[in-house]
Design a protein around this motif. Structure first.
Motif, short mmCIF file in Angstrom:
data_model
loop_
_atom_site.label_atom_id
_atom_site.label_comp_id
_atom_site.label_asym_id
_atom_site.label_seq_id
_atom_site.Cartn_x
_atom_site.Cartn_y
_atom_site.Cartn_z
N GLU A 31 1.11 10.99 -8.28
CA GLU A 31 2.02 9.84 -8.42
C GLU A 31 1.37 8.54 -7.93
OE1 GLU A 31 4.85 10.12 -10.04
OE2 GLU A 31 4.33 12.23 -10.33
N ASP A 32 0.06 8.56 -7.73
CA ASP A 32 -0.72 7.38 -7.31
C ASP A 32 -0.33 6.88 -5.92
OD1 ASP A 32 -2.15 7.51 -9.64
OD2 ASP A 32 -0.96 5.99 -10.67
N LYS A 33 0.15 7.77 -5.09
CA LYS A 33 0.37 7.46 -3.68
C LYS A 33 -0.78 8.05 -2.86
CE LYS A 33 5.44 7.15 -3.70
NZ LYS A 33 5.65 7.27 -5.15
N LEU A 34 -0.81 7.67 -1.59
CA LEU A 34 -1.82 8.21 -0.68
C LEU A 34 -1.10 8.98 0.42
CD1 LEU A 34 -4.08 5.04 -0.28
CD2 LEU A 34 -4.44 6.95 -1.85
N LEU A 35 -1.41 10.26 0.56
CA LEU A 35 -0.91 11.07 1.67
C LEU A 35 -2.01 11.14 2.71
CD1 LEU A 35 0.97 13.95 -0.18
CD2 LEU A 35 1.91 11.86 0.82
N VAL A 36 -1.66 10.74 3.94
CA VAL A 36 -2.67 10.56 4.99
C VAL A 36 -2.38 11.47 6.17
CG1 VAL A 36 -3.78 8.90 6.53
CG2 VAL A 36 -2.91 8.15 4.29
N GLY A 37 -3.36 12.27 6.56
CA GLY A 37 -3.18 13.18 7.69
C GLY A 37 -4.33 13.08 8.69
N LEU A 74 -0.49 24.88 4.41
CA LEU A 74 0.70 24.04 4.54
C LEU A 74 0.90 23.29 3.24
CD1 LEU A 74 -1.17 23.68 7.38
CD2 LEU A 74 0.96 22.63 8.13
N ARG A 75 2.12 23.32 2.72
CA ARG A 75 2.44 22.56 1.53
C ARG A 75 3.33 21.39 1.91
NH1 ARG A 75 4.52 24.49 -4.48
NH2 ARG A 75 5.04 22.38 -5.23
N PHE A 76 2.92 20.19 1.50
CA PHE A 76 3.65 18.96 1.80
C PHE A 76 4.32 18.43 0.54
CE2 PHE A 76 0.54 19.35 5.11
CZ PHE A 76 1.18 18.90 6.25
N GLN A 77 5.49 17.89 0.71
CA GLN A 77 6.22 17.25 -0.38
C GLN A 77 5.65 15.86 -0.64
OE1 GLN A 77 10.49 19.30 0.78
NE2 GLN A 77 10.11 17.18 1.34
N ALA A 78 6.15 15.22 -1.69
CA ALA A 78 5.66 13.88 -2.04
C ALA A 78 6.01 12.86 -0.97
CB ALA A 78 6.24 13.45 -3.38
N ASP A 79 7.03 13.14 -0.14
CA ASP A 79 7.40 12.21 0.94
C ASP A 79 6.62 12.47 2.23
OD1 ASP A 79 8.52 14.56 1.81
OD2 ASP A 79 10.60 13.84 1.84
N VAL A 115 0.84 -1.19 0.00
CA VAL A 115 0.00 0.00 0.00
C VAL A 115 0.89 1.25 0.00
CG1 VAL A 115 -1.81 1.27 1.19
CG2 VAL A 115 -1.79 -1.25 1.27
N PRO A 116 0.79 2.11 -1.02
CA PRO A 116 1.68 3.28 -1.12
C PRO A 116 1.18 4.47 -0.30
CG PRO A 116 0.27 3.20 -3.02
CD PRO A 116 -0.10 1.99 -2.19
N ALA A 117 1.01 4.27 1.01
CA ALA A 117 0.47 5.31 1.88
C ALA A 117 1.59 5.91 2.72
CB ALA A 117 -0.62 4.74 2.78
N LEU A 118 1.63 7.24 2.77
CA LEU A 118 2.61 7.96 3.57
C LEU A 118 1.87 8.88 4.54
CD1 LEU A 118 5.14 9.03 0.80
CD2 LEU A 118 5.47 7.25 2.52
N ARG A 119 2.37 8.95 5.75
CA ARG A 119 1.73 9.79 6.75
C ARG A 119 2.24 11.22 6.64
NH1 ARG A 119 1.80 9.04 13.34
NH2 ARG A 119 -0.25 9.98 13.74
N LEU A 120 1.31 12.17 6.62
CA LEU A 120 1.68 13.57 6.59
C LEU A 120 2.21 14.01 7.95
CD1 LEU A 120 -1.37 15.11 4.68
CD2 LEU A 120 0.90 14.64 3.76
N ALA A 121 3.21 14.85 7.92
CA ALA A 121 3.78 15.38 9.17
C ALA A 121 2.93 16.56 9.63
CB ALA A 121 5.22 15.80 8.95
#
Length: 487
Positions: free
Chosen positions: A481-487, A115-120, A67-73
């Motif tokens: 990029e078909d990832k999921l950013l999760v906050g 707030l602007r978040f990067q792809a990571d 699962v391409p999910a990344l947690r937002l800071a």
């Protein structure tokens, strides 16, 4: 699919959930996107829980590591009002910060924060606009191709003690610098209901407005207002759409090469006792180019009620969500069922797919490369709960087969570069205790994200629930990029 107006997603109640988060102790977290549950602090004696069975069903993961999910800071206390994907694979969050001060009329004030978040998932920049306080809320936001953005606000008129509101617009550069803003009274209230960015940096806006008369009162009429605003803040085109009285904009969206498409309703001027109203509303579909010149208009039959729109990129045409109204076969009145309408790029109706079961709601759809379409919706279960479903429709709008069923409701569908799509559903985990003076229902919920490949096979699935025993929902942004950013 990520509708630019993921507007309307992130209202947050914080009184009791904040108490839970501050007082409860959880076990070690092995999964930050779905940490272990815990026993919450006992609520005050006079707090109650609405006795509703959530019919919760735990969903097992599938290929969790894929699962391409990344947690937002996310900084502490940030609850987004808007979350928008950016071209670089990151995302923009827009929120407000409450101030410990009031305006001259006694209204509490806030300032905008972006707030602007990067792809990571890391914060690229975080700006708070303390020089421009207002008393109100964020209406909507949009992102331009260069990742600049615009935000509309609904705010109390300065010094007004009568609750009078104004619509404001603020335009920002990609680094968050405020470029320009509109003045109070420059437009009618709700003129910035929808914001549609263009590739040249200009902005189209659309909304339902009630004109103000010379004597200071408001008209009994309502019209549709379309505006073109250049990148430097100049208003260069103003179009009013009105049939005489009671015109209402339901949705507005923009995509090349089709243009700006509006779903709107107008007073039909005819009596119709079967629909339970003296003057039922007629539905219309209109299209305008980037200069706000109308290119076509479609008047739907009185059996079709059109609400939300979804434009497909390229030649995919237009999906419309609404209801199909049929006269009842027995007794009086009429029967309305959820419906998906498919139009071509010129507004011609190709087909209508109508739900056969009562209380079924269609929520999202996307066109596939072979001309078929995936439809997402939800419906009640025999046990009293709700279930989300995915269905495959043929190129001519016939049901081919059901793809999947999950507990809860459908949230969104997002087409991916591999020819497949990602789906997000949400389900209620349970009711939360609430004070006796709160009339709404506090609920804890979770999201389930699932990805299907071009062959419509399930590839991965997982549950996301960062906020246990909390009314706050997880913000899930599908990126470019078909990832999921999760906050």
């Amino acid at each position: 699919m990520l509708r630019a107006r993921m507007t309307r997603l992130f209202a947050v109640l914080v009184l009791f959930p904040a108490l839970l988060s501050a007082c409860a102790t959880a076990t070690a977290t092995s999964d930050p996107l779905d940490p272990p549950g815990f026993t919450p602090t006992k609520a005050p004696a006079d707090w109650g829980t609405v006795g509703v069975d959530a019919h919760y069903v735990a969903i097992p993961p599938v290929a969790l590591s894929a699962v391409p999910a990344l947690r937002l800071a996310l900084p502490d206390g940030v609850s987004p009002n808007q979350a928008l994907a950016l071209s670089d694979g990151g995302c923009l969050l827009v929120t407000t910060v409450a101030l410990d001060k009031k305006d001259p009329a006694g209204n509490p004030q806030s300032v905008l924060r972006a707030l602007r978040f990067q792809a990571d998932g890391k914060v690229r920049w975080d700006r708070t606009y303390g020089q421009d306080p207002f008393s109100g809320y964020v209406s909507t936001a949009c992102v331009f191709p260069d990742d600049g953005f615009a935000v509309s606000l609904t705010a109390a008129r300065a010094g007004s003690s009568q609750g009078e509101q104004v619509s404001l617009l603020r335009r920002f550069s990609p680094d968050g610098t405020l470029l320009w803003k509109t003045a109070e009274g420059q437009v009618d209230i709700d003129a910035f209901q929808f914001l549609l960015p263009l590739s040249d940096g200009a902005l189209l806006s659309a909304g339902t407005v009630t004109p103000k008369l010379p004597d200071g009162t408001y008209s009994h009429d309502s019209d549709l207002s379309l505006l073109r605003i250049e990148s430097d803040g100049r208003f260069t085109k103003d179009v009013t759409i009105g049939s005489g009285e009671f015109d209402s904009l339901m949705d507005a969206t923009y995509a090349d090469p089709i243009g700006l498409v509006l779903s709107w309703r107008s007073d039909s001027g005819r009596m119709d006792s079967q629909q339970g109203t003296a003057f039922p509303m007629d539905s219309h579909l209109s299209c305008y180019d980037a200069q706000l010149v109308r290119t076509w208009k479609t008047d739907l039959s009185e059996k079709a009620q059109l609400y939300e729109l979804l434009l497909q990129d390229g030649t995919g045409g237009i999906f419309g969500f609404g209801q199909s109204v049929e006269s009842a076969t027995t007794g009086s009145g009429s029967k309305a069922q959820s419906a998906l309408f498919r139009f071509d790029g010129q507004g011609s109706l190709k087909w209508t797919f109508v739900a056969t079961a009562a209380n079924t709601w269609y929520r999202s759809a996307l066109a596939l490369a072979d001309g078929t379409a995936v439809l997402g919706g939800f419906r009640p279960t025999a046990a009293g709960g709700q279930e989300a479903f995915l269905e495959l429709l043929s190129a001519d709008g016939k049901l081919l087969r059901e793809l999947d069923v999950l507990p809860g409701t459908m949230d969104w569908l997002h087409a991916t570069k591999d020819g497949g799509f990602t789906a997000c559903t949400r389900q209620t985990v349970g009711a939360l205790p609430q004070p006796p003076y709160i009339s709404s229902m506090w609920q804890d919920s979770e999201a389930v994200v699932s990805h299907y490949d071009a062959g419509l096979h399930l590839v991965w699935r997982r549950t996301i629930d960062q906020y246990k025993h909390d009314t706050r929902g997880d913000v899930i942004v599908p990126t470019s990029e078909d990832k999921l950013l999760v906050g």
